[in-house]
Motif scaffolding. Structure first.
Motif, mmCIF file in Angstrom:
data_model
loop_
_atom_site.group_PDB
_atom_site.id
_atom_site.type_symbol
_atom_site.label_atom_id
_atom_site.label_comp_id
_atom_site.label_asym_id
_atom_site.label_seq_id
_atom_site.Cartn_x
_atom_site.Cartn_y
_atom_site.Cartn_z
ATOM 1 N N GLU A 244 0.849 -1.183 0.000
ATOM 2 C CA GLU A 244 0.000 0.000 0.000
ATOM 3 C C GLU A 244 0.893 1.245 0.000
ATOM 4 O OE1 GLU A 244 -0.719 2.137 2.920
ATOM 5 O OE2 GLU A 244 -2.173 3.252 1.733
ATOM 6 N N ALA A 245 0.476 2.276 -0.728
ATOM 7 C CA ALA A 245 1.327 3.454 -0.946
ATOM 8 C C ALA A 245 1.795 4.105 0.346
ATOM 9 C CB ALA A 245 0.594 4.471 -1.820
ATOM 10 N N ARG A 246 0.973 4.130 1.373
ATOM 11 C CA ARG A 246 1.385 4.747 2.647
ATOM 12 C C ARG A 246 2.572 4.010 3.259
ATOM 13 N NH1 ARG A 246 -1.070 8.742 4.434
ATOM 14 N NH2 ARG A 246 -3.144 9.394 3.863
ATOM 15 N N ALA A 247 2.514 2.677 3.254
ATOM 16 C CA ALA A 247 3.613 1.881 3.810
ATOM 17 C C ALA A 247 4.862 2.014 2.941
ATOM 18 C CB ALA A 247 3.195 0.416 3.925
ATOM 19 N N VAL A 248 4.683 2.044 1.638
ATOM 20 C CA VAL A 248 5.824 2.178 0.737
ATOM 21 C C VAL A 248 6.483 3.550 0.921
ATOM 22 C CG1 VAL A 248 6.527 2.277 -1.689
ATOM 23 C CG2 VAL A 248 4.959 0.486 -0.914
ATOM 24 N N ALA A 249 5.699 4.587 1.171
ATOM 25 C CA ALA A 249 6.264 5.920 1.401
ATOM 26 C C ALA A 249 7.177 5.916 2.629
ATOM 27 C CB ALA A 249 5.155 6.952 1.569
ATOM 28 N N VAL A 250 6.798 5.196 3.661
ATOM 29 C CA VAL A 250 7.641 5.098 4.857
ATOM 30 C C VAL A 250 8.949 4.392 4.506
ATOM 31 C CG1 VAL A 250 7.825 4.049 7.156
ATOM 32 C CG2 VAL A 250 5.689 5.159 6.447
ATOM 33 N N TRP A 251 8.853 3.312 3.753
ATOM 34 C CA TRP A 251 10.053 2.583 3.333
ATOM 35 C C TRP A 251 10.953 3.465 2.463
ATOM 36 C CZ3 TRP A 251 11.566 1.328 -1.643
ATOM 37 C CH2 TRP A 251 12.732 0.557 -1.719
ATOM 38 N N LEU A 252 10.364 4.195 1.503
ATOM 39 C CA LEU A 252 11.150 5.079 0.644
ATOM 40 C C LEU A 252 11.870 6.152 1.463
ATOM 41 C CD1 LEU A 252 8.739 5.601 -2.382
ATOM 42 C CD2 LEU A 252 11.018 4.565 -2.481
ATOM 43 N N ALA A 253 11.151 6.756 2.391
ATOM 44 C CA ALA A 253 11.753 7.812 3.216
ATOM 45 C C ALA A 253 12.989 7.296 3.938
ATOM 46 C CB ALA A 253 10.733 8.338 4.217
ATOM 47 N N GLU A 254 12.907 6.089 4.453
ATOM 48 C CA GLU A 254 14.041 5.516 5.184
ATOM 49 C C GLU A 254 15.170 5.102 4.239
ATOM 50 O OE1 GLU A 254 16.490 4.469 8.119
ATOM 51 O OE2 GLU A 254 14.583 5.502 8.362
#
Length: 156
Positions: free
Chosen positions: A56-66
């Motif tokens: 899901e895009a919200r979870a992927v955004a957290v991964w990308l940020a890190e």
């Protein structure tokens, strides 16, 4: 095709093109709130071919940020955009698919090497009440090259 339909198609094409550009800018600038806002409510992203995750895009955004914290300098170049409207099953003119090639140089400020990668995006796009949004992004990385430290550009 009437002139009114042709104008609507041009407007949709420009809106979808802006969405793809906004995607690249959000990732390059690390604007994860903007990134999440580009997706439809159940939008998903798949970065597995580039060593990432799918979800899901919200979870992927957290991964990308890190994971992109190591590369404070990013510059997506998304080119050769091919937009096809209404090709999803039972479409009523509210979906599109975009295939686009990318080159993505990334630079570090630390000891890790800079690198550049390239491949193809597959974007599934959906018209919503808020405008066109991403329902799916799939990255198909085709190549990756580490920079030669002797010839790598200086990061300001």
């Amino acid at each position: 095709m009437t002139q009114r339909v042709e104008l609507a198609t041009v407007r949709d094409r420009l809106a979808v093109d802006d969405l793809i550009t906004d995607y690249a800018v959000a990732v390059d600038d690390g604007d994860w709130e903007a990134y999440r806002g580009l997706f439809a409510p159940r939008g998903r992203a798949d970065y597995r071919s580039a060593g990432g995750i799918e979800g899901e895009a919200r979870a992927v955004a957290v991964w990308l940020a890190e994971s992109l914290r190591l590369f404070p300098v990013r510059q997506h170049l998304i080119v050769n955009r091919r937009v096809r409207f209404g090709i999803r099953e039972q479409d009523t003119g509210d979906t599109a698919e975009v295939r686009a090639d990318y080159v993505n140089p990334m630079a570090t400020t630390g000891p890790a090497p800079d690198f550049v990668c390239g491949g193809r995006y597959a974007f599934a796009v959906l018209r919503t009440g808020e405008g066109w949004r991403l329902s799916e992004v799939v990255v198909r990385e085709k190549w990756r090259r580490l920079a030669d430290p002797r010839t790598a550009p200086v990061v300001n």
